[in-house]
Design an enzyme around this catalytic site. Structure first.
Site, mmCIF file in Angstrom:
data_model
loop_
_atom_site.group_PDB
_atom_site.id
_atom_site.type_symbol
_atom_site.label_atom_id
_atom_site.label_comp_id
_atom_site.label_asym_id
_atom_site.label_seq_id
_atom_site.Cartn_x
_atom_site.Cartn_y
_atom_site.Cartn_z
ATOM 1 N N TYR A 1 -12.456 4.971 6.314
ATOM 2 C CA TYR A 1 -11.259 5.014 5.471
ATOM 3 C C TYR A 1 -11.529 4.202 4.219
ATOM 4 O O TYR A 1 -12.017 3.073 4.300
ATOM 5 C CB TYR A 1 -10.061 4.430 6.223
ATOM 6 C CG TYR A 1 -8.794 4.412 5.402
ATOM 7 C CD1 TYR A 1 -8.015 5.555 5.287
ATOM 8 C CD2 TYR A 1 -8.392 3.273 4.713
ATOM 9 C CE1 TYR A 1 -6.864 5.571 4.508
ATOM 10 C CE2 TYR A 1 -7.245 3.274 3.934
ATOM 11 C CZ TYR A 1 -6.495 4.428 3.839
ATOM 12 O OH TYR A 1 -5.356 4.433 3.067
ATOM 13 N N GLU B 1 -7.355 7.937 -2.414
ATOM 14 C CA GLU B 1 -7.696 7.708 -1.007
ATOM 15 C C GLU B 1 -8.718 8.733 -0.527
ATOM 16 O O GLU B 1 -8.599 9.919 -0.821
ATOM 17 C CB GLU B 1 -6.417 7.823 -0.159
ATOM 18 C CG GLU B 1 -6.628 7.613 1.320
ATOM 19 C CD GLU B 1 -5.379 7.982 2.129
ATOM 20 O OE1 GLU B 1 -4.598 7.062 2.455
ATOM 21 O OE2 GLU B 1 -5.177 9.176 2.416
#
Ligand code: GDP
Ligand code: MN
Length: 386
Positions: free
Chosen positions: A101, A189
């Site tokens: 992530y 992201e």
């Protein structure tokens, strides 16, 4: 403004972040065509403005072009969290060894960009954030200094990135930071950023949100808007040039001036919170508050089915309250709201304005003199409507 996954990843590519070499399809046949050109296993991915597509069945691995066509047919037209899928991204399937992530977002409290990263990326990142927040490394960036090399080293080492990947991870993070800053993003992201079987890093998913206030200087990004996932009310407001943010409460607020609008919201919350009542929106009608603007604002507020009372709070400076009152009545007759309305007019020509409202004798309109009164009346009216 949200970008779709494919738009986000194509933007990443411009900044040098490696992404799969995929394309968007709007029909199963197009999906077949793209997959056969790629000539390998592909992923078929729904392009809608919601997270968790994987869990909702919107991401499927296809072995060949025929299967890609089949999955595209399944996914196109599918409803994911209230949104209809109109396009799918066909990406060559990545052999995934590890899901990472990596995100940069605005830390509003600290007033600076915040990098978040974890070796445990993928579909359960929200759960990880709840249950083991320490598994996500957080590092703030001083915007005037930018991302520093020691921070890259710190992040890579703290998250447990294998040494051999530090260089490529560092270069991706640098590129992501440039992408975030230069695109005026509030979020950039990658989840997951994967380590492939061959040890390469690859951005398999992407999500970018652009600050609406910066769109005037990001015309290339602004042109990519897909409004289908936005609340209807926000679209109407944008078209009418009214600053509007939808919230979850029951009191629709129509106010002139951002500061007064915030104060008005705070007051409804102050008196309503104990009963679960609060503002349904932020709305700054701007200067002038012409009848057309008032009508548009009223329509926007009432397009939210949760609204049980409308609170109009106008301070007349250059704006004259009698003109605003006329505008309110014109808008009222046009929109015919069936919820109670509380109106507070103060400032230039306030008494004339209030006289216009009271002479109109509208059964569901009440006038208030102070903001305290207005907020209390609106809360009481909303409670009664519950
Ligand atoms: P999201 O659920 O909306 O976040 O969609 P993602 O693009 O992140 O996909 C969800 C999950 O599908 C990922 O976390 C991966 O586990 C899996 N996935 C996505 N793309 C690929 C791929 O190319 N190969 C493989 N093997 N899995 C993939
Ligand atoms: Mn994802």
């Amino acid at each position: 403004m949200k970008l779709h996954e494919y738009q986000s990843k194509f933007l990443f590519r411009e900044f040098g972040i490696p992404i799969p070499d995929g394309q968007v399809a709007r029909t199963p046949d197009e999906a077949h065509e793209i997959a056969s050109q790629l000539g390998e296993a592909v992923v078929v991915k729904a392009q809608v403005h919601v997270g968790g597509r994987g869990k909702a069945g919107g991401v499927k691995l296809a072995r060949d072009a025929d299967e890609a066509r089949q999955f595209a047919a399944d996914i196109l037209g599918m409803d994911i969290k209230g949104l209809t899928v109109e396009q799918v991204l066909i990406d060559p399937a990545a052999a995934i060894q590890q899901e990472i992530y990596l995100a940069i977002t605005n830390d509003r409290a600290a007033g600076c960009p915040l990098i978040m990263s974890s070796m445990e990326g993928g579909m359960d990142i929200e759960e990880l954030n709840r249950e083991r927040p320490e598994a996500i490394i957080r590092e703030r960036i001083d915007p005037s200094l930018g991302l520093q090399n020691f921070q890259l080293t710190y992040i890579a080492s703290a998250m447990g990135m294998p040494r051999a990947r530090w260089r490529s991870f560092g270069s991706i993070l640098r590129s992501l930071y440039r992408c975030y800053s230069e695109s005026d993003a509030e979020l950039a992201e990658i989840n997951p950023l994967v380590i492939t079987g061959g040890g390469e890093l690859l951005a398999v998913d992407g999500k970018v949100i652009i600050d609406d206030n910066a769109l005037f200087r990001q015309p290339k990004l602004a042109a990519q808007r897909d409004a289908s996932g936005e609340p209807e009310s926000e679209r109407l407001a944008r078209e009418a040039g009214i600053t509007f943010i939808k919230l979850d409460g029951q009191i629709g607020c129509m106010v002139n001036g951002a500061g007064l609008a915030m104060t008005t919201m705070d007051m409804t919350k102050l008196y309503g919170d104990a009963d679960g009542i609060g503002p349904a929106n932020f709305l700054d009608i701007g200067g002038g508050a012409s009848p057309e603007q008032v009508a548009a604002a009223l329509r926007i507020i009432l397009s939210d089915a949760k609204v049980r009372c409308v609170l109009i709070n106008i301070f007349g400076g250059i704006t004259r309250c009698d003109e605003v009152a006329d505008g309110i009545l014109t808008a009222y007759n046009e929109v015919k709201p069936n919820v109670p309305m509380v109106i507070r007019l103060q400032g230039t020509n306030a008494s004339e304005g209030n006289a216009i409202i009271s002479q109109a004798r509208m059964p569901n309109i009440a006038s208030a003199e102070t903001l305290t009164q207005a907020a209390q009346m609106a809360v009481a009216a909303a409670k009664e409507q519950a």
